[in-house]
Design a protein around this motif. Structure first.
Motif, PDB file in Angstrom:
ATOM      1  N   TYR A 194       0.881  -1.169   0.000  1.00 17.15           N
ATOM      2  CA  TYR A 194       0.000   0.000   0.000  1.00 17.15           C
ATOM      3  C   TYR A 194       0.915   1.214   0.000  1.00 17.15           C
ATOM      4  O   TYR A 194       2.097   1.116   0.340  1.00 17.15           O
ATOM      5  CB  TYR A 194      -0.930   0.013   1.222  1.00 17.15           C
ATOM      6  N   TYR A 195       0.393   2.360  -0.404  1.00 20.57           N
ATOM      7  CA  TYR A 195       1.253   3.540  -0.533  1.00 20.57           C
ATOM      8  C   TYR A 195       1.201   4.336   0.753  1.00 20.57           C
ATOM      9  O   TYR A 195       0.193   4.968   1.080  1.00 20.57           O
ATOM     10  CB  TYR A 195       0.820   4.412  -1.710  1.00 20.57           C
ATOM     11  N   ASP A 198       5.434   9.423   0.128  1.00 20.00           N
ATOM     12  CA  ASP A 198       6.481   9.558  -0.883  1.00 20.00           C
ATOM     13  C   ASP A 198       7.866   9.215  -0.336  1.00 20.00           C
ATOM     14  O   ASP A 198       8.708   8.688  -1.068  1.00 20.00           O
ATOM     15  CB  ASP A 198       6.504  10.993  -1.434  1.00 20.00           C
ATOM     16  N   ALA A 201       8.767   5.538  -0.752  1.00 19.82           N
ATOM     17  CA  ALA A 201       8.734   4.961  -2.096  1.00 19.82           C
ATOM     18  C   ALA A 201      10.149   4.810  -2.631  1.00 19.82           C
ATOM     19  O   ALA A 201      10.909   5.778  -2.709  1.00 19.82           O
ATOM     20  CB  ALA A 201       7.909   5.837  -3.022  1.00 19.82           C
ATOM     21  N   MET A 207       8.491  -3.549  -5.188  1.00 19.89           N
ATOM     22  CA  MET A 207       8.105  -2.173  -5.512  1.00 19.89           C
ATOM     23  C   MET A 207       9.035  -1.661  -6.607  1.00 19.89           C
ATOM     24  O   MET A 207      10.253  -1.850  -6.540  1.00 19.89           O
ATOM     25  CB  MET A 207       8.198  -1.273  -4.287  1.00 19.89           C
ATOM     26  N   HIS A 232       0.368   2.095  -7.743  1.00 19.82           N
ATOM     27  CA  HIS A 232       0.066   2.616  -6.410  1.00 19.82           C
ATOM     28  C   HIS A 232      -0.743   3.902  -6.506  1.00 19.82           C
ATOM     29  O   HIS A 232      -0.597   4.682  -7.454  1.00 19.82           O
ATOM     30  CB  HIS A 232       1.361   2.920  -5.650  1.00 19.82           C
ATOM     31  N   ASP A 234      -2.148   7.079  -3.554  1.00 21.13           N
ATOM     32  CA  ASP A 234      -2.112   7.483  -2.147  1.00 21.13           C
ATOM     33  C   ASP A 234      -3.491   7.308  -1.529  1.00 21.13           C
ATOM     34  O   ASP A 234      -4.447   6.848  -2.177  1.00 21.13           O
ATOM     35  CB  ASP A 234      -1.593   8.919  -1.999  1.00 21.13           C
ATOM     36  N   LYS A 240       0.329   7.209  -8.259  1.00 27.17           N
ATOM     37  CA  LYS A 240       1.742   7.472  -8.043  1.00 27.17           C
ATOM     38  C   LYS A 240       2.562   6.666  -9.058  1.00 27.17           C
ATOM     39  O   LYS A 240       2.125   5.617  -9.531  1.00 27.17           O
ATOM     40  CB  LYS A 240       2.146   7.069  -6.615  1.00 27.17           C
ATOM     41  N   TRP A 242       4.627   4.436  -9.023  1.00 31.78           N
ATOM     42  CA  TRP A 242       5.205   3.252  -8.401  1.00 31.78           C
ATOM     43  C   TRP A 242       4.225   2.089  -8.549  1.00 31.78           C
ATOM     44  O   TRP A 242       3.011   2.301  -8.595  1.00 31.78           O
ATOM     45  CB  TRP A 242       5.517   3.507  -6.923  1.00 31.78           C
ATOM     46  N   ARG A 244       3.291  -2.266  -7.727  1.00 34.21           N
ATOM     47  CA  ARG A 244       3.409  -3.452  -6.877  1.00 34.21           C
ATOM     48  C   ARG A 244       3.045  -4.686  -7.708  1.00 34.21           C
ATOM     49  O   ARG A 244       2.389  -4.571  -8.743  1.00 34.21           O
ATOM     50  CB  ARG A 244       2.484  -3.335  -5.662  1.00 34.21           C
TER      51      ARG A 244
END
Length: 465
Positions: A194-195, A198, A201, A207, A232, A234, A240, A242, A244
């Protein structure tokens, strides 16, 4: 890899803290501490009268953890101990300084505990953390220096925990799941799926910012067990940059299983820390005047449940036996002079897909048998464990090889085409990084063979683009 050196160094800076010995209770003992992953649970915020409850909480956590994969399958690789450290007061600090909630979400209080653990750390209410590393390291040095991972169990019914060098979890709702999740961070270097923020990250096992399915670090699992590339967002739903590997992993949701990518990393770390060879016979460096024929050789292995270890025995370079724990040599099996008996062990775990994975592990035992017409003069034995890296795979121009082992012998590497021709070869030493130029090879699949003392210990596919 144990933490004795770390403790020894830190002890030089903490000599003003008096040594204090606490009671250590065994929760789970699978074998010798020197060849097991030793999890040590410290009590925090438990008064002396509450320490029996701490042992109950620690035992419940351990029992729960070993019902979940891959801990379930590798339970015999772990020992679990609890150190009864009494605090003057129960609970943990709640300074009321969190910025992610409307304070006070919990009653503001300062509690006199041994490790000074606190909620609201770094502005996050549920971040239950301590920076008392000197105190922790002194407790470990005085009570259990041969540890691999520390878990602090905090006597608070408020939800909270933290990962990092030390895993921390409260004993309230979802306590066991919190501890198992945080252990994913601390022992296995897994990221949250989960995010969080920042600042957390970064590239990691689970990730990444890579979105190409053929280049993403979990490419070997793409399309299997719901593994993909998921973006991801927020807590407000803002995307974001990023990604997973899974939508329902324990590193995202408590109560979920670990995803395939995390399981692979966990099993690899277990292999990195512990050899599957617990003992072997004969195991002296030199056995003079061994008993008469037949000669018995035996492995004592730490077997996953179900057993996925595979063994290959060779005598003087020729296959002698497969997937057995012991062999017997007759006098007619030997040649005059030096004979080499080797047992190579690797784990064919379904949790790993090593053909497309950078790292893999191999363990072996070598027996050198000095034989004359008068009989066997002596037997020398040694064990080695190899952690071998080969990357990238697939590759277009160069492949990097590296290995870490306990012996300083050379590792011979041969690249073989599917029709059996050796097309490339190199030798590497322990901890040496070496690149192999494959730019002039035809596109296709090759087999990479790894040899130790002329014994084939592993092979792996290499895809040339």
């Amino acid at each position: 890899m144990k933490h004795l050196l770390c403790i020894a160094i830190l002890f030089l800076y903490t000599t003003t803290i008096l040594a204090q010995v606490f009671e250590v209770e065994s929760i789970k003992v699978s074998g010798d501490d020197n060849n097991r992953i030793n999890l040590v649970i410290l009590s925090e915020g438990y008064q002396s009268s509450e320490l029996p409850q701490f042992i109950t909480d620690a035992t419940n956590f351990s029992n729960d953890m070993f019902t979940q994969s891959p801990y379930l399958e590798y339970a015999d690789y772990f020992n679990v101990y609890a150190i009864k450290v009494p605090s003057n007061e129960s609970g943990a600090d709640h300074p009321g300084t969190a910025t992610d909630v409307v304070e006070p979400i919990s009653p503001i209080e300062t509690v006199d505990t041994y490790f000074d653990t606190s909620f609201d750390s770094y502005g996050f209410h549920r971040l239950l953390y301590t920076s008392s590393f000197a105190t922790i390291n002194n407790v470990m040095a005085d009570n259990f220096p041969n540890y691999d991972q520390i878990i602090i169990l905090v006597n608070s019914n408020v939800y909270g925990g933290a990962g990092g060098f030390i895993a921390t979890a409260s004993n309230g709702a979802s306590a066991n799941e919190i501890a198992i999740h945080e252990l994913g961070h601390s022992l296995f270097n897994l990221k949250d799926e989960y995010y969080q923020d920042d600042i957390y990250a970064m590239e990691g096992i689970n990730m990444t910012q890579e979105t190409n399915p053929s280049l993403v670090k979990w490419t070997n699992w793409m399309g299997t067990n719901s593994v993909g590339i998921y973006q991801h967002s927020d807590f407000s739903g803002n995307p974001k940059p990023w990604y997973r590997p899974h939508q329902n992993c324990k590193m995202r949701y408590l109560g979920a299983p670990f995803c395939s990518v995390c399981k692979e990393a966990m099993v690899e770390k277990i292999h990195d820390l512990i050899s599957p060879i617990d003992n072997y016979v004969p195991n002296n460096s030199t056995v003079e005047n061994p008993s008469s024929f037949p000669l018995d050789f035996q492995l004592e292995l730490i077997k996953p449940i179900p057993n996925t270890l595979e063994s290959v025995w060779t005598l003087n370079g020729s296959n002698f036996a497969n997937n057995v724990d012991d062999v017997t040599l007759l006098e007619t099996s030997l040649i005059e002079g030096e004979n080499i008996l080797t047992a190579v062990i690797h784990d064919n775990s379904p949790f790993q897909r090593v053909d497309n994975h950078d790292n893999f592990h191999v363990s072996l035992v070598n027996w050198k048998i000095n034989y004359t017409t008068l009989g066997v003069k002596d037997i020398e034995s040694k064990m080695d464990n190899y952690s071998i890296s080969m990357f990238p795979n697939p590759a277009s121009t160069t492949v990097t090889f590296m290995y870490e082992g306990e012996a300083n012998s050379k590792l011979n590497i041969e690249l073989v085409s599917l029709d059996g021709r050796m097309v490339k070869a190199l030798k590497i030493s322990n901890l040496e990084s070496c690149q192999l130029d494959i730019s002039n090879l035809n596109t296709g699949i090759y087999i990479t063979n790894f040899y130790s003392d002329k014994v084939l210990i592993a092979n792996k596919k290499l895809v040339k683009h």
